[in-house]
Design a protein around this motif. Sequence first.
Motif, PDB file in Angstrom:
ATOM      1  N   TYR A 154     -12.633  -2.174   1.976  1.00  0.00           N
ATOM      2  CA  TYR A 154     -12.110  -1.271   0.920  1.00  0.00           C
ATOM      3  C   TYR A 154     -11.228  -0.419   1.646  1.00  0.00           C
ATOM      4  CZ  TYR A 154     -15.362  -3.538  -2.053  1.00  0.00           C
ATOM      5  OH  TYR A 154     -16.056  -4.515  -2.510  1.00  0.00           O
ATOM      6  N   MET A 155     -10.134   0.277   0.776  1.00  0.00           N
ATOM      7  CA  MET A 155      -9.289   1.179   1.268  1.00  0.00           C
ATOM      8  C   MET A 155      -7.998   0.314   1.921  1.00  0.00           C
ATOM      9  SD  MET A 155     -10.328   3.469  -0.417  1.00  0.00           S
ATOM     10  CE  MET A 155     -11.825   4.282  -0.935  1.00  0.00           C
ATOM     11  N   TYR A 208     -16.739   9.242  -2.521  1.00  0.00           N
ATOM     12  CA  TYR A 208     -16.318   9.904  -3.728  1.00  0.00           C
ATOM     13  C   TYR A 208     -17.356  11.175  -3.842  1.00  0.00           C
ATOM     14  CZ  TYR A 208     -12.268   7.324  -4.821  1.00  0.00           C
ATOM     15  OH  TYR A 208     -10.785   6.417  -4.764  1.00  0.00           O
ATOM     16  N   LEU A 266      -7.320  15.913  -7.669  1.00  0.00           N
ATOM     17  CA  LEU A 266      -7.948  15.100  -8.488  1.00  0.00           C
ATOM     18  C   LEU A 266      -9.287  14.497  -7.911  1.00  0.00           C
ATOM     19  CD1 LEU A 266      -4.817  13.224  -9.654  1.00  0.00           C
ATOM     20  CD2 LEU A 266      -6.089  14.805 -10.971  1.00  0.00           C
ATOM     21  N   LEU A 269     -18.935  -0.845 -11.450  1.00  0.00           N
ATOM     22  CA  LEU A 269     -17.836  -1.516 -10.744  1.00  0.00           C
ATOM     23  C   LEU A 269     -17.894  -2.961 -10.555  1.00  0.00           C
ATOM     24  CD1 LEU A 269     -17.321   1.197  -8.071  1.00  0.00           C
ATOM     25  CD2 LEU A 269     -15.812   0.655  -9.794  1.00  0.00           C
ATOM     26  N   PHE A 323      -1.668   6.780  -0.839  1.00  0.00           N
ATOM     27  CA  PHE A 323      -1.396   5.345  -0.813  1.00  0.00           C
ATOM     28  C   PHE A 323      -1.615   4.703  -2.247  1.00  0.00           C
ATOM     29  CE2 PHE A 323      -2.560   6.182   3.404  1.00  0.00           C
ATOM     30  CZ  PHE A 323      -1.762   5.368   4.199  1.00  0.00           C
ATOM     31  N   ARG A 324      -1.030   3.453  -2.537  1.00  0.00           N
ATOM     32  CA  ARG A 324      -1.146   2.759  -3.932  1.00  0.00           C
ATOM     33  C   ARG A 324      -2.599   2.958  -4.442  1.00  0.00           C
ATOM     34  NH1 ARG A 324       0.641  -2.071  -5.266  1.00  0.00           N
ATOM     35  NH2 ARG A 324      -1.386  -2.557  -4.742  1.00  0.00           N
ATOM     36  N   VAL A 325      -2.681   3.378  -5.513  1.00  0.00           N
ATOM     37  CA  VAL A 325      -4.081   3.294  -6.245  1.00  0.00           C
ATOM     38  C   VAL A 325      -4.517   1.728  -6.525  1.00  0.00           C
ATOM     39  CG1 VAL A 325      -5.347   3.889  -8.032  1.00  0.00           C
ATOM     40  CG2 VAL A 325      -3.793   5.469  -7.403  1.00  0.00           C
ATOM     41  N   PRO A 326      -5.538   1.333  -6.009  1.00  0.00           N
ATOM     42  CA  PRO A 326      -5.589  -0.093  -6.182  1.00  0.00           C
ATOM     43  C   PRO A 326      -6.345  -0.467  -7.402  1.00  0.00           C
ATOM     44  CG  PRO A 326      -7.101   0.838  -4.369  1.00  0.00           C
ATOM     45  CD  PRO A 326      -6.291   1.791  -5.059  1.00  0.00           C
ATOM     46  N   TRP A 375       0.880  -1.248  -0.013  1.00  0.00           N
ATOM     47  CA  TRP A 375       0.128  -0.055  -0.199  1.00  0.00           C
ATOM     48  C   TRP A 375       0.716   1.081  -0.127  1.00  0.00           C
ATOM     49  CZ3 TRP A 375      -4.943   0.133  -1.074  1.00  0.00           C
ATOM     50  CH2 TRP A 375      -5.818  -0.958  -0.794  1.00  0.00           C
ATOM     51  N   CYS A 403     -12.491   9.544 -12.521  1.00  0.00           N
ATOM     52  CA  CYS A 403     -11.906   8.150 -11.631  1.00  0.00           C
ATOM     53  C   CYS A 403     -10.559   7.606 -12.568  1.00  0.00           C
ATOM     54  CB  CYS A 403     -12.979   7.105 -11.495  1.00  0.00           C
ATOM     55  SG  CYS A 403     -14.736   7.788 -10.971  1.00  0.00           S
ATOM     56  N   LEU A 461     -18.195  15.054  -5.698  1.00  0.00           N
ATOM     57  CA  LEU A 461     -19.031  14.873  -6.947  1.00  0.00           C
ATOM     58  C   LEU A 461     -20.373  15.034  -6.903  1.00  0.00           C
ATOM     59  CD1 LEU A 461     -17.384  11.442  -8.389  1.00  0.00           C
ATOM     60  CD2 LEU A 461     -16.766  13.993  -9.042  1.00  0.00           C
ATOM     61  N   HIS A 493      -7.612   5.509 -11.884  1.00  0.00           N
ATOM     62  CA  HIS A 493      -7.769   4.173 -11.915  1.00  0.00           C
ATOM     63  C   HIS A 493      -7.730   3.832 -13.565  1.00  0.00           C
ATOM     64  CE1 HIS A 493      -8.937   3.286  -7.834  1.00  0.00           C
ATOM     65  NE2 HIS A 493      -9.606   4.592  -7.870  1.00  0.00           N
ATOM     66  N   VAL A 498      -7.011  10.021  -1.301  1.00  0.00           N
ATOM     67  CA  VAL A 498      -8.653  10.291  -1.721  1.00  0.00           C
ATOM     68  C   VAL A 498      -9.394  10.590  -0.371  1.00  0.00           C
ATOM     69  CG1 VAL A 498      -8.477   8.796  -3.760  1.00  0.00           C
ATOM     70  CG2 VAL A 498      -9.123   7.783  -1.510  1.00  0.00           C
ATOM     71  N   LEU A 535      -9.018  -2.105  -9.949  1.00  0.00           N
ATOM     72  CA  LEU A 535     -10.546  -2.435  -9.298  1.00  0.00           C
ATOM     73  C   LEU A 535     -10.985  -3.731 -10.029  1.00  0.00           C
ATOM     74  CD1 LEU A 535     -11.650   1.271  -9.942  1.00  0.00           C
ATOM     75  CD2 LEU A 535     -11.026   0.028  -7.892  1.00  0.00           C
ATOM     76  N   ILE A 540      -8.901   9.457   2.932  1.00  0.00           N
ATOM     77  CA  ILE A 540      -9.292   8.295   3.824  1.00  0.00           C
ATOM     78  C   ILE A 540      -8.220   8.761   5.232  1.00  0.00           C
ATOM     79  CG2 ILE A 540      -8.868   5.917   4.633  1.00  0.00           C
ATOM     80  CD1 ILE A 540     -10.917   6.621   2.136  1.00  0.00           C
TER      81      ILE A 540
HETATM   82  C1  HEC Z   1      -6.508  10.666  -7.087  1.00  0.00           C
HETATM   83  C2  HEC Z   1      -6.363   9.423  -7.636  1.00  0.00           C
HETATM   84  C3  HEC Z   1      -7.838   8.636  -7.604  1.00  0.00           C
HETATM   85  C4  HEC Z   1      -9.006   8.940  -8.213  1.00  0.00           C
HETATM   86  C5  HEC Z   1      -9.611  10.405  -9.103  1.00  0.00           C
HETATM   87  C6  HEC Z   1     -10.088   8.166  -7.612  1.00  0.00           C
HETATM   88  N1  HEC Z   1      -9.486   7.337  -7.012  1.00  0.00           N
HETATM   89 FE1  HEC Z   1     -10.197   5.418  -6.379  1.00  0.00          FE
HETATM   90  N2  HEC Z   1      -8.532   5.160  -5.265  1.00  0.00           N
HETATM   91  C7  HEC Z   1      -7.475   6.104  -5.054  1.00  0.00           C
HETATM   92  C8  HEC Z   1      -6.616   5.365  -4.272  1.00  0.00           C
HETATM   93  C9  HEC Z   1      -5.046   6.118  -3.754  1.00  0.00           C
HETATM   94  C10 HEC Z   1      -7.434   4.627  -3.257  1.00  0.00           C
HETATM   95  C11 HEC Z   1      -6.938   3.887  -2.099  1.00  0.00           C
HETATM   96  C12 HEC Z   1      -6.843   4.749  -0.935  1.00  0.00           C
HETATM   97  C13 HEC Z   1      -6.520   4.188   0.256  1.00  0.00           C
HETATM   98  O1  HEC Z   1      -6.225   3.010   0.534  1.00  0.00           O
HETATM   99  O2  HEC Z   1      -6.406   5.033   1.295  1.00  0.00           O
HETATM  100  C14 HEC Z   1      -8.656   4.273  -4.144  1.00  0.00           C
HETATM  101  C15 HEC Z   1      -9.422   3.262  -3.647  1.00  0.00           C
HETATM  102  C16 HEC Z   1     -10.665   3.120  -4.528  1.00  0.00           C
HETATM  103  C17 HEC Z   1     -11.472   1.988  -4.200  1.00  0.00           C
HETATM  104  C18 HEC Z   1     -11.334   0.932  -3.198  1.00  0.00           C
HETATM  105  C19 HEC Z   1     -10.726  -0.335  -3.930  1.00  0.00           C
HETATM  106  C20 HEC Z   1      -9.926  -1.238  -2.867  1.00  0.00           C
HETATM  107  O3  HEC Z   1      -9.656  -2.306  -3.253  1.00  0.00           O
HETATM  108  O4  HEC Z   1      -9.919  -0.888  -1.737  1.00  0.00           O
HETATM  109  C21 HEC Z   1     -12.643   2.040  -5.118  1.00  0.00           C
HETATM  110  C22 HEC Z   1     -13.674   1.036  -5.423  1.00  0.00           C
HETATM  111  C23 HEC Z   1     -12.404   3.284  -5.971  1.00  0.00           C
HETATM  112  N3  HEC Z   1     -11.206   3.836  -5.544  1.00  0.00           N
HETATM  113  C24 HEC Z   1     -13.296   3.785  -6.991  1.00  0.00           C
HETATM  114  C25 HEC Z   1     -13.099   4.831  -7.578  1.00  0.00           C
HETATM  115  C26 HEC Z   1     -14.040   5.657  -8.380  1.00  0.00           C
HETATM  116  C27 HEC Z   1     -15.315   5.071  -8.589  1.00  0.00           C
HETATM  117  C28 HEC Z   1     -13.638   6.874  -8.581  1.00  0.00           C
HETATM  118  C29 HEC Z   1     -14.178   8.174  -9.368  1.00  0.00           C
HETATM  119  C30 HEC Z   1     -15.560   8.700  -8.832  1.00  0.00           C
HETATM  120  C31 HEC Z   1     -12.130   7.026  -8.128  1.00  0.00           C
HETATM  121  N4  HEC Z   1     -11.917   5.940  -7.254  1.00  0.00           N
HETATM  122  C32 HEC Z   1     -11.429   7.945  -8.197  1.00  0.00           C
HETATM  123  C33 HEC Z   1      -7.267   7.127  -6.242  1.00  0.00           C
HETATM  124  C34 HEC Z   1      -8.336   7.494  -6.822  1.00  0.00           C
END
Ligand code: HEC
Length: 388
Positions: free
Chosen positions: A321-322, A337, A352, A370, A307-310, A118, A232, A356, A236, A249, A312, A251
């Motif tokens: 999640y997270m 979100y 970013l 999703l 944290f690393r962008v997971p 992460w 998103c 919304l 992602h 994001v 999907l 958290i």
């Molecule tokens: C700035 C980059 C960014 C954007 C824009 C973004 N995400 Fe994420 N997303 C992340 C990150 C980083 C995490 C993990 C955060 C953490 O663990 O603290 C995450 C976590 C998630 C997760 C949880 C996945 C898991 O395995 O835990 C989902 C589902 C998700 N995002 C969906 C979306 C959706 C739908 C959108 C648009 C509405 C979106 N994200 C926009 C960076 C982004």
Amino acid sequence: MRGLLLLVLAAWAPPAAAQQLLDWSPDEVRAVGRHGPWPPPPVRDPSNRVSGTPAGIALGEHLFNDPRLSADGLMSCATCHQAGRDWSDGRAKGFGTVDLDRRTPSLWNVGYAHWFGWDGAGDSLWAQTIRPIVDPREMGGNAQRVAGLLRHDKDLACGYQRAFGGKAGDDDELLLVDAAKAMAAFQATLVSPRTRFDAFRDALVAGDRAAVARYPLSEQRGLKLFVGSGNCDTCHFGPRFTNGEFGDVGIAFFVRPGEVDTGRLGGLARLAGSPFNLLGRYNDDVSGANAARTRHVQRLHANFGEFRVPSLRQVGRAAAYMHDGSIATLEDVVRHYSEVNPDRLHSDGTPLVRPLGLSPQERTDLVAFLRSLDADPPPRPAPPPLCP
Ligand code: HEC
Ligand code: HEC
């Protein structure tokens, strides 16, 4: 009689799905197309000389399932990364000899990543594999124990010789690294199955209207939001639905009062201090070209709380999640979100992520989309014996 007539009529009606097609602009089609192809072509890791080799993969699968790597002989990788639970443990937070502060990530498609964990403290899949073996909160093992198994266990010794082309030598640390490289070769074979979304994407790109219309309207609307106003796919991105980098994001980063998880900031310090990073002597790519990211990465204050962008793919199948498992359901992630508090974000520059303000219908659509990234994997056969 009337019931029968209705039945006949229903049988003659064109499938309702045939009308379910939204307008897709050329830009949107391109954006959707970038989330494929699936599965992507296999990758070889130049830092790992047994990556992609059948003998390396076979040895790695056995080691992955072997609890003798751990101090108490009870815990293997598969204790926390279970095949039947999408290579995770079905819990919000990991558990080892103590409760962990982070969630156990799924290992699907992990071979396509370039930062691991992460917080990105690993720059190769094999370096990331060493961490749980020696971490006292997880398997609590050590190089000596792993090396002893590779030397003296009949099957593992034979598997080692087949994979590495020579008998296990007397350098314990080198054998620990080799064991991790075999396990990395195995993990890189874990590719998630094709999904409803993949069928839709291929049809959309090919202009196959009939096949496109099989993807339900709600999922199409959710996808439009995902690549459009939801923003998103800036993070992602691509076939795995992650750009492989880090983001904030909003958290909470307090683990417990007075203690924070600094995320990427701490991960970079651990990466720099690791004897197993790609700048070290265990990188099998003698050109060192694959260490460019590790060499150039900088530790910035903005990395705090990132944290690393997971990925999907298979996301709807996760237990929570997270990075800290703090959000229980996909519905709640989407609500997050929709309502995120911009003051909780501490990244510099243009954020970013912004609230919304989605309508209930839009939230339902996004969740439906999703869930179209999920598919049941085929059952796994037990691994064949190493040296029959
Ligand atoms: C700035 C980059 C960014 C954007 C824009 C973004 N995400 Fe994420 N997303 C992340 C990150 C980083 C995490 C993990 C955060 C953490 O663990 O603290 C995450 C976590 C998630 C997760 C949880 C996945 C898991 O395995 O835990 C989902 C589902 C998700 N995002 C969906 C979306 C959706 C739908 C959108 C648009 C509405 C979106 N994200 C926009 C960076 C982004
Ligand atoms: C006690 C439970 C536990 C055990 C045992 C365990 N892991 Fe993990 N694994 C985790 C947790 C928790 C994380 C997240 C760690 C972090 O980011 O700080 C993780 C992260 C990973 C990652 C990073 C995945 C990614 O998406 O970046 C890989 C790869 C991995 N583990 C492989 C293994 C291997 C191989 C073994 C056996 C040698 C193993 N794990 C043993 C709990 C466990």
